[in-house]
Write a protein that holds these residues in place. Structure first.
Motif, PDB file in Angstrom:
ATOM      1  N   PHE A  24      38.646   8.996   0.308  1.00  0.00           N
ATOM      2  CA  PHE A  24      37.480   9.339   0.762  1.00  0.00           C
ATOM      3  C   PHE A  24      37.486   9.988   1.934  1.00  0.00           C
ATOM      4  CE2 PHE A  24      37.352   5.167  -1.415  1.00  0.00           C
ATOM      5  CZ  PHE A  24      36.259   5.226  -2.099  1.00  0.00           C
ATOM      6  N   GLN A  25      36.080  10.461   2.588  1.00  0.00           N
ATOM      7  CA  GLN A  25      36.105  11.310   3.633  1.00  0.00           C
ATOM      8  C   GLN A  25      36.793  10.732   4.879  1.00  0.00           C
ATOM      9  OE1 GLN A  25      32.080  12.808   4.039  1.00  0.00           O
ATOM     10  NE2 GLN A  25      32.680  14.444   5.484  1.00  0.00           N
ATOM     11  N   GLY A  26      37.913  11.340   5.336  1.00  0.00           N
ATOM     12  CA  GLY A  26      38.692  10.935   6.762  1.00  0.00           C
ATOM     13  C   GLY A  26      39.791  10.490   6.309  1.00  0.00           C
ATOM     14  N   GLN A  27      40.295  10.348   4.940  1.00  0.00           N
ATOM     15  CA  GLN A  27      41.493   9.952   4.486  1.00  0.00           C
ATOM     16  C   GLN A  27      42.415  10.574   4.047  1.00  0.00           C
ATOM     17  OE1 GLN A  27      40.566   6.814   1.388  1.00  0.00           O
ATOM     18  NE2 GLN A  27      40.029   5.211   2.803  1.00  0.00           N
ATOM     19  N   GLY A  98      36.800  15.513   8.039  1.00  0.00           N
ATOM     20  CA  GLY A  98      35.330  15.155   8.289  1.00  0.00           C
ATOM     21  C   GLY A  98      34.262  16.000   7.904  1.00  0.00           C
ATOM     22  N   GLY A 100      34.383  17.314   4.865  1.00  0.00           N
ATOM     23  CA  GLY A 100      34.211  17.280   3.586  1.00  0.00           C
ATOM     24  C   GLY A 100      35.215  18.666   2.915  1.00  0.00           C
ATOM     25  N   ARG A 121      27.296  14.480   4.053  1.00  0.00           N
ATOM     26  CA  ARG A 121      27.355  13.242   3.834  1.00  0.00           C
ATOM     27  C   ARG A 121      28.516  12.729   3.220  1.00  0.00           C
ATOM     28  NH1 ARG A 121      22.543  15.743   2.391  1.00  0.00           N
ATOM     29  NH2 ARG A 121      23.387  15.848   0.268  1.00  0.00           N
ATOM     30  N   ASN A 122      28.734  11.244   2.842  1.00  0.00           N
ATOM     31  CA  ASN A 122      29.969  10.954   2.575  1.00  0.00           C
ATOM     32  C   ASN A 122      30.278  11.678   1.201  1.00  0.00           C
ATOM     33  OD1 ASN A 122      30.216   8.957   4.539  1.00  0.00           O
ATOM     34  ND2 ASN A 122      28.972   7.395   3.323  1.00  0.00           N
ATOM     35  N   SER A 123      31.516  11.895   1.184  1.00  0.00           N
ATOM     36  CA  SER A 123      32.246  12.649   0.253  1.00  0.00           C
ATOM     37  C   SER A 123      33.375  12.051  -0.316  1.00  0.00           C
ATOM     38  CB  SER A 123      32.482  14.093   0.308  1.00  0.00           C
ATOM     39  OG  SER A 123      33.491  14.325   1.327  1.00  0.00           O
ATOM     40  N   SER A 124      33.829  12.114  -1.467  1.00  0.00           N
ATOM     41  CA  SER A 124      35.242  11.633  -1.941  1.00  0.00           C
ATOM     42  C   SER A 124      35.818  12.523  -3.017  1.00  0.00           C
ATOM     43  CB  SER A 124      35.055  10.282  -2.602  1.00  0.00           C
ATOM     44  OG  SER A 124      33.847  10.259  -3.670  1.00  0.00           O
ATOM     45  N   GLU A 137      29.986  14.754  -3.679  1.00  0.00           N
ATOM     46  CA  GLU A 137      28.851  14.209  -2.557  1.00  0.00           C
ATOM     47  C   GLU A 137      27.726  13.717  -3.272  1.00  0.00           C
ATOM     48  OE1 GLU A 137      27.192  16.044   1.054  1.00  0.00           O
ATOM     49  OE2 GLU A 137      27.236  17.162  -0.504  1.00  0.00           O
TER      50      GLU A 137
END
Length: 803
Positions: A24-27, A98, A100, A121-124, A137
């Motif tokens: 996930f985003q930030g991992q 952060g 993406g 937005r949140n991405s993975s 996303e």
């Protein structure tokens, strides 16, 4: 009970983590960790192929224990950074930052960018059971590994092209069995009306499948060794591609293009594309090279040692097939093999005798060669002697030291006399023509080569992507992109000519460099840049997108750098304030990493020869990218230095041994980097004078301040509040080490990177006297434009210019 709850909690966390299939985003995904697809069919992890010297990230099959396995089943099906191996370290990680962006992080914030999409937005990023690694996303796919295959085709992947997006799906072989860097062979679909698969060796057609008819290709009798494989051909207005599926679950299936140019299916030679060992339907007959023995003979792979006259090539980036072609192009060659343990490099033999003992590696021997005389165990055998012909000569093998054990020669002495006489006359006439025609001949040759390239590409279609994703553009498309090369689109002008900002039909912004008719640089530099930079891929090297050779036009198309070049900020009293210390140190690190890649980790060992602030471009995030490879020099892996009569570069950045004696080596770039480093720290140009009584340039000023223990006075005044004094002192120290007078005293770029990162166990040595640090009597005013001067002896020097 509390301890039991804690134990269960940690057990739950461990199990969840071991089954992770999404970042996930930030991992981060660290070394030793892995992603597994939901059904555990595939895994993604860091791996190394060279005794833990470099790191790659790859996707592998998770191999079941109840299945018969082949050696190729253990190979990765996809390699993220095949052309950008990173130094092996426990701190390396794959991260979705952060913004993406998917990156491989190594060293001190150095990275290899996999996906440049910005996700607001949140991405993975998820590894699927198909083996596809997908960045999404809000359920929208931004990037996927299936769009960037390496050497392997999995079920559901495509070979072809999307005409709307321009996406091309093709496979490129590894350079050897142990090095995943892009090799010599590609397989792609011919998107014309014929619609056939084509394997190419470099730009030459190697094998053709024939058109698709009745569920198969014309030159392919059967698609697979297995009944559960179904091949499909899709052709619509928007896209054309080949794909395949398997109708049995939990089946390991893959097609891969081998280093010899044929298609392997799960470890076995595939049912099509085999042209290396023997001809098969679809193999393209190469032109005759005047060696009758080559027309009906093929090379056989044997586990034997051989004796005879040997020639070893200096380029260790040659694949085994490249080596075979070198042998085929030498009429006296009877055997060949790679040099390195990883299967690269090349050595060839003539007058071969087979030794009775088995060899640790196979040798490829001309099948049916009449002069192969087996030697019994225990008999005397001549040890092959390594020898090299003159650099400009073709790799002909001398027969002066024929082994006594060989009773016959395949070519009579009088034939050798004819060959030698003809070669002597050819070289003599060539030298005479060169002396008479001079540079005009060189330019004509370069023009001919470029026009041949252009004509071949035009036949395939204007603006169609070529090898290494470099594209040939039409003049009309570039004129449209730049509003007919209007002054309003002009970004600047250098020794090559004007540079324009352009926008392609898909919205991509590009920088378009147009060769000026009055330019001191010319066709040779133009050709050099195309052939060289297309093979180089690194986050700190500018990316060449394509070129144009229509009519008299010579144009290069690059990715657009929003913030122009480093000198645009560094030497402007107002703009330099935008370069705080963190930004400058990041630029220093990035340039060092780019040079380290050129000198050590790229497929080609490259000396840039014109490293300077105006050739460091800055992207939107002020990240540096080294540009302008027109003056670059390619070295063999075992080559450390060379002499050149044509000295090119920029006054103030050239090392003493190069400027005065024409000796070029990696230490030439190290000297230039040292000058650049001191300029970044101080905000001063090296060519200016900084002392009224004793005219010192920047190197001299830095050296005097260092000896007087006042080195911090060199710092740009705008950095006093933002800089780290320790980092600044370390940079000044490294800069002075890089500009030392003697090349042997200068550090390598590996050592430079370690010193900048403060990773060395011992403090750096004190610097010795620098080269060219005093310029007496040369106090000329700034020159308004860059000039390239050519003297009678071929000296070419670019004066440093203000922009």
């Amino acid at each position: 009970m509390a301890w039991l709850q804690i134990l269960l909690f940690f057990l739950f966390i461990t199990l969840s983590y071991s089954q992770k299939h999404t970042i996930f985003q930030g991992q981060n995904l660290r070394v030793g960790e892995k992603l597994e697809s939901p059904n555990k069919e595939f895994r993604l992890e860091f791996f190394s192929l060279d005794a833990n010297k470099t790191h790659y990230i790859g996707i592998f099959y998770n191999l079941p224990s109840n299945m018969t396995l082949f050696p190729d089943d253990y190979r990765p099906v996809w390699v993220a950074n095949r052309n950008n191996p990173i130094p092996y370290a426990s701190g390396n990680n794959l991260t979705l930052d952060g913004e993406g962006k998917l990156k491989i992080i190594y060293g001190r914030d150095s990275f290899v960018l996999l996906s440049s999409y910005n996700a607001s937005r949140n991405s993975s990023a998820t590894l699927h059971d198909t083996g596809n690694f997908v960045l999404v996303e809000l359920n929208q796919t931004l990037w996927q590994s299936f769009d960037y295959p390496t050497d392997t085709l999995l079920p559901g992947m495509r070979l072809g092209r999307n005409f709307k997006t321009g996406q091309v799906w093709s496979l490129t072989s590894w350079i050897s069995e142990d090095i995943p860097a892009s090799g010599s062979f590609t397989i792609a679909i011919d998107t014309t009306d014929v619609g056939q698969l084509i394997i190419r060796w470099n730009e030459s057609v190697f094998w053709m499948s024939g058109p698709w008819e009745k569920g198969t290709f014309g030159n392919v009798s059967r698609i697979s060794h297995y009944d559960y494989v179904d091949l499909s051909f899709v052709s619509t207005e928007d896209e054309k591609y080949v794909t395949y599926s398997v109708n049995e679950p939990q089946t390991l299936s893959r097609y891969a293009i081998d280093v010899f140019g044929f298609i392997k299916e799960r470890g076995a030679a595939g049912p099509f594309g085999v042209c290396f060992y023997k001809p098969s339907p679809g193999c393209v007959t190469r032109e005759s090279i005047g060696c009758p023995i080559r027309n009906n003979s093929w090379f056989e792979r044997r586990p034997n040692s051989v004796s005879g006259n040997r020639f070893r090539f200096g380029n260790n980036n040659m694949s085994l097939f490249d080596c075979k072609r070198q042998c085929e192009n030498n009429c006296s060659c009877a055997a060949f093999n790679s040099i390195t343990a990883t299967g690269t490099g090349c050595e060839i033999w003539s007058n071969v005798s087979i030794l009775g003992s088995q060899s640790q590696s196979d040798v490829f021997i001309l099948d049916g060669e009449r002069d192969l005389v087996p030697i019994r165990n225990g008999s005397d055998a001549n040890v092959p002697s390594t020898f090299s012909p003159p650099p400009a000569s073709p790799p002909a093998i001398s027969t002066d030291s024929t082994p006594k054990s060989s009773q016959r020669t395949s070519i009579k002495w009088w034939i050798w006399l004819i060959i030698a006489t003809g070669l002597t006359l050819f070289l003599g006439l060539s030298s005479l023509c060169y002396l008479l025609r001079g540079k005009g001949k060189a330019k004509a040759t370069a023009l001919l080569l470029l026009n041949q390239t252009a004509n071949r590409s035009k036949k395939r279609k204007i603006d169609k992507k070529m090898s290494h994703e470099v594209q040939l553009y039409s003049l009309d498309s570039l004129a449209m992109a730049t509003n007919n090369f209007s002054p309003g689109n002009k970004l600047g002008e250098g020794g090559f000519g004007p540079v324009y900002k352009g926008e392609l039909p898909d919205g991509q912004e590009v920088a378009i460099k147009r060769l000026s008719t009055s330019s001191g640089q010319g066709l040779l530099e133009f050709k050099n840049e195309i052939l060289l930079i297309a093979k180089l891929q690194h986050t700190n090297l500018v990316r060449l997108l394509g070129f144009c050779t229509q009519g008299e036009e010579r144009i290069l198309v690059y990715e657009y750098m929003l913030n122009k070049s480093l000198d645009f900020f560094l030497f402007d009293s107002n703009k330099r304030e935008l370069l705080n210390w963190d930004t400058r140190f990041r630029i220093i690190e990035g340039v060092a990493q780019g040079l380290l890649y050129l000198h050590k980790y790229s497929r080609l060992k490259v000396i840039h020869r014109d490293l300077k602030s105006s050739n460091i471009l800055l992207d939107a995030d002020m990240n540096p990218k080294i540009s302008d490879f027109g003056m670059a020099r390619i070295f063999g892996r075992q080559e450390s230095e060379a002499n050149t009569k044509r000295i090119v570069g920029t006054h103030g950045y050239m090392s003493p041994e190069y400027a005065l004696r024409g000796i070029v080596s990696t230490k030439t770039d190290v000297f230039s980097f040292g000058v650049l480093l001191l300029e970044i720290v101080s905000g001063k140009k090296n060519n200016s004078c900084y002392d009224s009584e004793h005219p010192l340039n920047l190197i001299g000023l830095a050296w005097e301040l260092w000896r007087e223990e006042r080195a911090l006075e060199l710092i740009d005044a705008t950095l006093i509040e933002s800089c780290s004094r320790d980092e600044v002192m370390r940079c000044i120290h490294v800069g002075l080490l890089c500009v030392q007078d003697y090349a042997k005293d200068r550090p390598s770029m590996s050592s430079v990177v370690s010193m900048l990162m403060n990773d060395t166990r011992q403090p750096p040595p004190p610097p010795e006297r620098p080269g060219f640090f005093i310029e007496r009597g040369d106090q000329r005013a700034e020159i308004s434009e860059e000039v390239v001067r050519y003297s009678i002896n071929g000296l070419s020097i670019s004066e440093l210019t203000a922009r």
